[in-house]
Motif scaffolding. Structure first.
Motif, mmCIF file in Angstrom:
data_model
loop_
_atom_site.group_PDB
_atom_site.id
_atom_site.type_symbol
_atom_site.label_atom_id
_atom_site.label_comp_id
_atom_site.label_asym_id
_atom_site.label_seq_id
_atom_site.Cartn_x
_atom_site.Cartn_y
_atom_site.Cartn_z
ATOM 1 N N ARG A 8 9.568 -5.446 2.477
ATOM 2 C CA ARG A 8 8.052 -5.915 1.613
ATOM 3 C C ARG A 8 7.285 -5.147 1.617
ATOM 4 O O ARG A 8 6.709 -4.769 0.656
ATOM 5 C CB ARG A 8 8.095 -7.094 2.613
ATOM 6 C CG ARG A 8 6.708 -8.345 2.210
ATOM 7 C CD ARG A 8 6.985 -9.179 3.030
ATOM 8 N NE ARG A 8 8.034 -10.451 2.927
ATOM 9 C CZ ARG A 8 8.303 -10.503 4.358
ATOM 10 N NH1 ARG A 8 8.267 -9.926 5.596
ATOM 11 N NH2 ARG A 8 9.425 -11.597 4.450
ATOM 12 N N PHE A 9 7.306 -4.463 2.351
ATOM 13 C CA PHE A 9 5.965 -2.542 2.059
ATOM 14 C C PHE A 9 5.894 -2.183 1.581
ATOM 15 O O PHE A 9 4.814 -2.458 0.661
ATOM 16 C CB PHE A 9 6.586 -2.023 3.976
ATOM 17 C CG PHE A 9 5.142 -1.481 3.982
ATOM 18 C CD1 PHE A 9 3.923 -1.487 4.456
ATOM 19 C CD2 PHE A 9 5.833 0.169 3.912
ATOM 20 C CE1 PHE A 9 2.799 -0.593 4.626
ATOM 21 C CE2 PHE A 9 4.859 0.877 3.731
ATOM 22 C CZ PHE A 9 3.517 0.721 4.124
ATOM 23 N N LYS A 10 7.162 -2.085 0.947
ATOM 24 C CA LYS A 10 7.195 -1.136 -0.629
ATOM 25 C C LYS A 10 6.452 -1.505 -1.632
ATOM 26 O O LYS A 10 6.134 -1.391 -2.834
ATOM 27 C CB LYS A 10 8.194 0.061 -0.881
ATOM 28 C CG LYS A 10 8.782 0.760 0.449
ATOM 29 C CD LYS A 10 10.146 1.488 -0.350
ATOM 30 C CE LYS A 10 10.590 1.871 1.370
ATOM 31 N NZ LYS A 10 11.893 3.056 0.651
ATOM 32 N N SER A 11 7.026 -2.601 -1.865
ATOM 33 C CA SER A 11 6.487 -3.484 -2.632
ATOM 34 C C SER A 11 4.762 -4.419 -2.589
ATOM 35 O O SER A 11 4.347 -4.129 -3.729
ATOM 36 C CB SER A 11 7.514 -5.034 -2.572
ATOM 37 O OG SER A 11 6.477 -6.466 -3.445
ATOM 38 N N ALA A 12 4.832 -4.111 -1.985
ATOM 39 C CA ALA A 12 3.203 -4.680 -1.604
ATOM 40 C C ALA A 12 2.363 -3.263 -1.568
ATOM 41 O O ALA A 12 1.714 -2.904 -2.097
ATOM 42 C CB ALA A 12 2.789 -5.078 -0.120
ATOM 43 N N GLN A 13 3.322 -1.929 -1.477
ATOM 44 C CA GLN A 13 2.871 -1.126 -1.363
ATOM 45 C C GLN A 13 2.292 -0.764 -2.887
ATOM 46 O O GLN A 13 0.903 0.112 -3.262
ATOM 47 C CB GLN A 13 2.976 0.221 -0.722
ATOM 48 C CG GLN A 13 2.278 1.497 -0.821
ATOM 49 C CD GLN A 13 1.147 1.764 0.657
ATOM 50 O OE1 GLN A 13 1.041 0.559 0.994
ATOM 51 N NE2 GLN A 13 -0.127 2.301 -0.636
ATOM 52 N N LYS A 14 2.936 -0.529 -3.207
ATOM 53 C CA LYS A 14 3.467 -0.441 -5.314
ATOM 54 C C LYS A 14 2.319 -1.289 -5.832
ATOM 55 O O LYS A 14 1.196 -0.573 -6.608
ATOM 56 C CB LYS A 14 4.569 -0.347 -5.723
ATOM 57 C CG LYS A 14 4.821 -0.030 -6.936
ATOM 58 C CD LYS A 14 6.821 -0.434 -7.722
ATOM 59 C CE LYS A 14 7.317 -0.030 -6.994
ATOM 60 N NZ LYS A 14 8.544 -0.131 -7.929
ATOM 61 N N ALA A 15 2.120 -2.314 -5.508
ATOM 62 C CA ALA A 15 0.529 -3.338 -5.941
ATOM 63 C C ALA A 15 -0.162 -3.015 -5.190
ATOM 64 O O ALA A 15 -0.898 -2.940 -6.367
ATOM 65 C CB ALA A 15 1.208 -4.948 -5.604
ATOM 66 N N LYS A 16 -0.380 -2.540 -4.056
ATOM 67 C CA LYS A 16 -1.887 -1.853 -4.186
ATOM 68 C C LYS A 16 -2.220 -0.987 -4.661
ATOM 69 O O LYS A 16 -3.823 -0.679 -5.245
ATOM 70 C CB LYS A 16 -2.241 -1.806 -2.545
ATOM 71 C CG LYS A 16 -3.280 -1.902 -2.009
ATOM 72 C CD LYS A 16 -3.108 -1.672 -0.408
ATOM 73 C CE LYS A 16 -2.127 -0.762 -0.183
ATOM 74 N NZ LYS A 16 -2.645 -0.638 1.240
ATOM 75 N N ASP A 17 -1.769 0.166 -5.459
ATOM 76 C CA ASP A 17 -1.666 1.722 -5.843
ATOM 77 C C ASP A 17 -1.960 0.700 -6.657
ATOM 78 O O ASP A 17 -2.291 1.649 -7.742
ATOM 79 C CB ASP A 17 0.239 2.269 -5.974
ATOM 80 C CG ASP A 17 -0.197 2.585 -4.046
ATOM 81 O OD1 ASP A 17 -1.039 2.684 -3.362
ATOM 82 O OD2 ASP A 17 1.024 3.136 -3.655
ATOM 83 N N LYS A 18 -1.184 0.400 -7.893
ATOM 84 C CA LYS A 18 -1.423 -0.448 -9.245
ATOM 85 C C LYS A 18 -2.764 -0.453 -9.211
ATOM 86 O O LYS A 18 -3.241 -0.606 -10.058
ATOM 87 C CB LYS A 18 -0.556 -1.167 -9.268
ATOM 88 C CG LYS A 18 0.073 -1.678 -11.116
ATOM 89 C CD LYS A 18 0.748 -2.951 -11.572
ATOM 90 C CE LYS A 18 0.466 -3.189 -12.558
ATOM 91 N NZ LYS A 18 0.907 -4.246 -13.735
ATOM 92 N N VAL A 19 -3.592 -1.593 -8.329
ATOM 93 C CA VAL A 19 -4.792 -1.913 -8.531
ATOM 94 C C VAL A 19 -5.618 -1.120 -8.275
ATOM 95 O O VAL A 19 -6.836 -0.921 -9.534
ATOM 96 C CB VAL A 19 -5.083 -2.969 -7.725
ATOM 97 C CG1 VAL A 19 -6.107 -3.648 -7.174
ATOM 98 C CG2 VAL A 19 -4.154 -4.224 -7.656
ATOM 99 N N ALA A 20 -5.267 -0.208 -7.552
ATOM 100 C CA ALA A 20 -6.687 0.862 -7.858
ATOM 101 C C ALA A 20 -6.619 1.958 -8.454
ATOM 102 O O ALA A 20 -8.178 2.782 -8.779
ATOM 103 C CB ALA A 20 -5.713 1.793 -5.583
#
Length: 99
Positions: A8-20
């Motif tokens: 869950r943490f890695k998935s959220a991190q990946k989504a946040k990085d994509k937005v950035a």
């Protein structure tokens, strides 16, 4: 942490990085300066204030993307390795924007 929490943490991190990283593609930020001679870095999270980065004795201004949520720094490629030694990069407050 359980395996589920880690995923869950890695998935959220990946989504946040994509937005950035979308902020780096903003024409306001790039100002037609793209190519191998430039490296782009972006704040991993939305920021409230802008700040400058001092790298190798030179000051680089953080530029806002069009919706003023993320800061982007355009660094000459020969200084990119010095930028990546900064504590904000090591702690993932700033991430590489043009991977």
């Amino acid at each position: 942490m359980t395996e589920k929490d880690v995923k869950r943490f890695k998935s959220a991190q990946k989504a946040k990085d994509k937005v950035a990283k979308e902020a780096v593609k903003d024409p306001i930020v790039t100002q037609k300066k793209v190519g191998s001679q430039w490296a782009y870095y972006v704040s991993a999270n939305p920021e409230k204030v802008s700040w400058d980065m001092n790298i190798a004795g030179e000051k680089y201004k953080g530029l806002w993307n069009k919706d003023r949520s993320h800061l982007v720094w355009r660094i000459p490629a020969d200084k990119a390795d010095r930028f990546e030694q900064h504590i904000f990069f090591k702690h993932r407050r700033i991430i590489k924007g043009d991977e």
